[in-house]
Design an enzyme around this catalytic site. Structure first.
Site, PDB file in Angstrom:
ATOM      1  N   ARG A  68     -10.420 -11.421   1.774  1.00  0.00           N
ATOM      2  CA  ARG A  68     -11.301 -12.454   1.202  1.00  0.00           C
ATOM      3  C   ARG A  68     -10.652 -13.827   1.269  1.00  0.00           C
ATOM      4  O   ARG A  68     -11.336 -14.840   1.298  1.00  0.00           O
ATOM      5  CB  ARG A  68     -11.698 -12.052  -0.231  1.00  0.00           C
ATOM      6  CG  ARG A  68     -10.552 -11.931  -1.187  1.00  0.00           C
ATOM      7  CD  ARG A  68     -10.925 -11.164  -2.459  1.00  0.00           C
ATOM      8  NE  ARG A  68     -10.948  -9.716  -2.249  1.00  0.00           N
ATOM      9  CZ  ARG A  68     -11.255  -8.824  -3.184  1.00  0.00           C
ATOM     10  NH1 ARG A  68     -11.580  -9.226  -4.404  1.00  0.00           N
ATOM     11  NH2 ARG A  68     -11.260  -7.536  -2.912  1.00  0.00           N
ATOM     12  N   LYS A 112       0.841  -1.191   0.000  1.00  0.00           N
ATOM     13  CA  LYS A 112       0.000   0.000   0.000  1.00  0.00           C
ATOM     14  C   LYS A 112       0.887   1.254   0.000  1.00  0.00           C
ATOM     15  O   LYS A 112       2.060   1.175   0.359  1.00  0.00           O
ATOM     16  CB  LYS A 112      -0.873   0.012   1.263  1.00  0.00           C
ATOM     17  CG  LYS A 112      -2.030  -0.959   1.248  1.00  0.00           C
ATOM     18  CD  LYS A 112      -2.858  -0.820   2.523  1.00  0.00           C
ATOM     19  CE  LYS A 112      -3.977  -1.830   2.593  1.00  0.00           C
ATOM     20  NZ  LYS A 112      -5.042  -1.627   1.604  1.00  0.00           N
TER      21      LYS A 112
HETATM   22  N1  BES Z   1      -8.137  -3.729   4.236  1.00  0.00           N
HETATM   23  C1  BES Z   1      -8.306  -3.317   2.897  1.00  0.00           C
HETATM   24  C2  BES Z   1      -9.619  -2.543   2.688  1.00  0.00           C
HETATM   25  C3  BES Z   1      -9.748  -1.215   3.350  1.00  0.00           C
HETATM   26  C4  BES Z   1      -9.479  -0.052   2.676  1.00  0.00           C
HETATM   27  C5  BES Z   1     -10.202  -1.126   4.652  1.00  0.00           C
HETATM   28  C6  BES Z   1      -9.636   1.172   3.283  1.00  0.00           C
HETATM   29  C7  BES Z   1     -10.363   0.112   5.253  1.00  0.00           C
HETATM   30  C8  BES Z   1     -10.089   1.256   4.558  1.00  0.00           C
HETATM   31  C9  BES Z   1      -8.343  -4.517   1.974  1.00  0.00           C
HETATM   32  O1  BES Z   1      -7.594  -5.608   2.363  1.00  0.00           O
HETATM   33  C10 BES Z   1      -7.797  -4.053   0.659  1.00  0.00           C
HETATM   34  O2  BES Z   1      -6.665  -3.661   0.615  1.00  0.00           O
HETATM   35  N2  BES Z   1      -8.605  -4.119  -0.383  1.00  0.00           N
HETATM   36  C11 BES Z   1      -8.222  -3.691  -1.673  1.00  0.00           C
HETATM   37  C12 BES Z   1      -8.735  -4.700  -2.659  1.00  0.00           C
HETATM   38  C13 BES Z   1      -8.184  -4.552  -4.034  1.00  0.00           C
HETATM   39  C14 BES Z   1      -6.710  -4.861  -4.069  1.00  0.00           C
HETATM   40  C15 BES Z   1      -8.948  -5.468  -4.956  1.00  0.00           C
HETATM   41  C16 BES Z   1      -8.826  -2.320  -1.926  1.00  0.00           C
HETATM   42  O3  BES Z   1      -9.933  -2.057  -1.473  1.00  0.00           O
HETATM   43  O4  BES Z   1      -8.163  -1.512  -2.569  1.00  0.00           O
HETATM   44 ZN    ZN Z   2      -5.544  -5.476   1.751  1.00  0.00          ZN
END
Ligand code: BES
Ligand code: ZN
Ligand code: ZN
Length: 492
Positions: A345, A271
Site C-alpha cells: 500500500r 515473515k
Molecule cells: N504481499 C503480502 C500479501 C500476500 C499474502 C500476498 C499472501 C500473497 C499471499 C503483503 O505485502 C502483506 O504482507 N500483507 C500483510 C498485511 C498486514 C501486515 C497488515 C498481510 O496480509 O498479512
Molecule cells: Zn508485505
C-alpha cells in the site's frame, strides 16, 4: 502464429493427434460427423460416457488417416460453459506436450442445445489451447517439454476465414498472459527492481510503447517518500516504469497501476518461513499491468492506456524502516508505519498519487497481491474488487465472468477508515482491528487516488498457482491480463 483455423478433411487428412470433443447424452452433431461410427464406438465403452474429464484414445482407427484420435468429454450440452471448453482444450494440449508431439488438431464442435454460439465455442477452445501451450524451463538443464509448434482448430472453410482475426487476437492475449506468468515465476535473484525495469522497458520499446523510467534519484527529487521508505532496507535500488499506449483522438484514458514488490520478506516485521516462501510473486500486479500494455501495443485498442509499475524490494536491514517510523508520502499525507510488511500500500500510494496527478485518467485500476486477508475471504481462484464506483465494479465483474478470471466485489465502507487512524500521523499503514484486512488495505489506498474513478483488485490469492490446472502449469498464473484486455474491449 501457432494457432490456426483450418478446414481439414478428418477422413483423409494426415493428422498425428486428433482431439474430438464429445458431449454426454447428446447425438454427435459436429464437424466430427464424418467420424460418427468412431464417436459411437467411443461412447459404447464403459470408461467413456462424454462426462467432463472423460477421455479415451484410439490408435490407428479405421475410417480416418489420423494416427491417434482422442475423445474428450464435455458433459451435458445445456450446462456446458466456456470454462469447460477451455479446460478440455487445455488438458488436451498439455497431454500432447507430455507425449512430445509437435502439433495437435482439435475439432471445434457445433453443440446442439447449448446456449453457446459457434464463436463462443471457438473462442474458449482457442483460449484454453493457447494458454496451456506454455513451458517455463529457463532454470532446467534438461528441457524435456516443448510447447506445440501448431495448434490447428478444425472448422468449416467459412469459419476459418471469418474468425482468423479473432484467433490472432486470442493468441496475442495468451502470449501476454504467458509473459506475465514468466515474470512471476522468475526467482527474485534474477528480477530485482533494476533487472525487471530493464526487461519491461526493452520489450515495451520494441513494441512501440512510450517508455519512461524513474530511478532513485528522480524518485527522491519527486518526493516519493512512501515508496522510498520501503526500498531503503534493500541493497537494490527502486525504479518506477511507466508505459503508454497512446491513441490520437481516443475517447478515454485509462490508468493501470501494478504492485511490483520483487521480493517481500516483510522487512523488519519479517515473515515466517512458509509465509515468505512464495513472495517472489509479490510483483504479479506489475507483471499483469506491463504485460497488458505490451498486449495492447499489438492489438491497439482505441483507448489511451497508461501502465505504472513501482518496482521495489522489501528487505530488513540496518537501514530499513521501523514500526513507529513516520514518513511523508508523495501526496503529502504523513504515514505512521504500523507494520513494515504492509508495504504494498505504501508503494502504490505514491505511484497512484503521482500518476493520477500527471495523467488525469478517466479512471484508474490498480492490481496488487496486497493482503493475505483477501485470500482468506475469497480463496485462490477469485480476486477481490474494491471500488466506490458501481459501474467499474460491474464492468470488472462482467469481464471476470467472461474470462473466468473471477472477481468478487467486497465492501469499502467509509466508517472503517477510523481503523487506519494514527495518533501522531495523518494515517497508519496498519489497521487497529485484526479483521477486514483486505478492506482496510483498500481504504488506505483510497486516500491516495484523489477524485479519479478508481477500482482496486486484490490478486494475492489468484496470482500464483501451486498445483497446475488444465490450462495453467504451476507457477505464475498471469491473472489479470485477460481480465484487463476484456475490460478494454468493452470500453470501445
Ligand atoms: N504481499 C503480502 C500479501 C500476500 C499474502 C500476498 C499472501 C500473497 C499471499 C503483503 O505485502 C502483506 O504482507 N500483507 C500483510 C498485511 C498486514 C501486515 C497488515 C498481510 O496480509 O498479512
Ligand atoms: Zn508485505
Ligand atoms: Zn507484499
Amino acid at each position: 502464429m501457432v494457432l490456426q483455423l483450418q478446414a481439414v478433411n478428418l477422413k483423409k487428412g494426415k493428422i498425428d493427434y486428433l482431439v474430438i470433443p464429445v458431449c454426454e447424452k447428446s447425438k454427435v452433431a459436429s464437424l466430427a460427423s464424418p467420424l460418427k461410427p468412431l464417436v459411437e464406438q467411443a461412447l459404447s465403452m464403459d470408461e467413456f460416457k462424454g462426462k467432463s474429464g472423460d477421455s479415451i484414445t484410439f490408435y490407428g482407427p479405421a475410417g480416418t488417416q489420423a494416427k491417434r484420435v482422442a475423445f474428450k468429454g464435455l458433459g451435458e450440452p445445456d450446462t456446458l460453459d466456456r470454462e469447460g471448453l477451455r479446460s478440455m482444450a487445455g488438458s488436451a494440449v498439455q497431454s500432447a506436450i507430455d507425449k512430445k508431439f509437435s502439433q495437435i488438431h482439435i475439432a471445434v464442435p457445433r453443440i446442439k442445445k447449448s446456449p453457446l454460439k459457434t464463436v463462443d465455442i471457438l473462442e474458449a477452445i482457442a483460449e484454453g489451447a493457447c494458454l496451456a501451450n506454455h513451458v517455463f524451463d529457463t532454470y532446467k538443464k534438461k528441457k524435456e517439454q516443448k510447447p506445440l509448434k501448431k495448434i490447428i482448430l478444425v472448422v468449416t472453410a467459412g469459419d476459418a476465414k471469418k474468425f482468423k482475426k479473432l484467433a490472432e487476437q486470442i493468441e496475442t492475449i495468451a502470449q501476454g498472459t504467458q509473459l506475465a506468468r514468466d515474470w512471476v515465476s522468475i526467482p527474485s535473484n534474477d528480477k530485482g527492481p533494476q533487472a525487471l525495469a530493464k526487461d519491461m522497458a526493452a520489450r515495451a520499446k520494441e513494441a512501440g510503447l512510450a517508455v519512461e523510467i524513474m530511478d532513485e534519484k528522480e524518485l527522491k527529487q519527486k518526493k516519493f517518500g512512501a515508496l522510498l521508505a520501503v526500498s531503503v532496507g534493500s541493497d537494490q535500488k527502486p525504479f518506477v516504469v511507466t508505459l503508454q499506449h497512446r491513441v490520437a483522438k481516443a475517447k478515454k484514458t485509462v490508468l493501470l497501476v501494478g504492485k511490483g514488490i520483487t521480493f517481500d520478506s516483510g522487512g523488519l516485521n519479517l515473515k515466517t518461513g512458509p509465509g515468505m516462501a512464495s513472495m517472489k510473486m509479490d510483483m504479479a500486479g506489475a507483471a499483469a499491468v506491463a504485460a497488458t500494455l505490451l498486449t495492447a501495443a499489438r492489438l491497439k485498442p482505441d483507448v489511451n492506456l497508461i501502465g505504472v509499475m513501482p518496482l521495489v524490494e522489501n528487505m530488513p536491514s540496518g537501514k530499513a524502516i521501523r514500526p513507529g517510523d513516520i514518513i511523508t508520502s508523495f501526496e503529502g499525507k504523513t504515514i505512521e508505519i504500523g507494520n513494515t510488511d504492509a508495504e504494498g500500500r505504501l508503494i502504490l500510494a505514491d505511484a497512484m498519487a503521482w500518476a493520477v496527478k500527471r495523467f488525469k485518467p478517466d479512471f484508474t485500476v490498480d492490481m496488487a497481491t496486497l493482503t493475505g486477508a483477501c485470500v482468506v475471504a475469497l480463496g485462490e481462484r477469485i480476486a477481490g474488487v474494491f471500488t466506490p464506483d458501481d459501474e467499474l465494479a460491474d464492468m470488472l465483474t462482467r469481464a471476470g465472468d467472461k474470462t473466468h478470471e473471477r472477481c468478487w466485489r467486497l465492501p469499502l465502507p467509509d466508517d472503517y477508515k477510523e481503523f487506519m487512524k494514527s495518533d501522531l500521523a495523518d494515517i497508519k499503514n496498519l489497521s487497529s482491528v485484526p479483521h477486514a484486512g483486505a478492506t482496510t488495505a483498500a481504504l488506505f489506498l483510497s486516500e491516495f487516488v484523489g477524485d479519479t474513478r478508481w477500482a482496486h483488485i486484490d490478486i494475492a490469492g489468484t496470482a500464483f498457482v501451486k498445483n497446475g490446472t488444465d490450462y495453467c502449469p504451476a507457477g505464475g498464473s498471469g491473472y489479470g491480463v485477460r481480465l484487463l484486455m476484456e475490460m478494454l474491449q468493452e470500453l470501445q
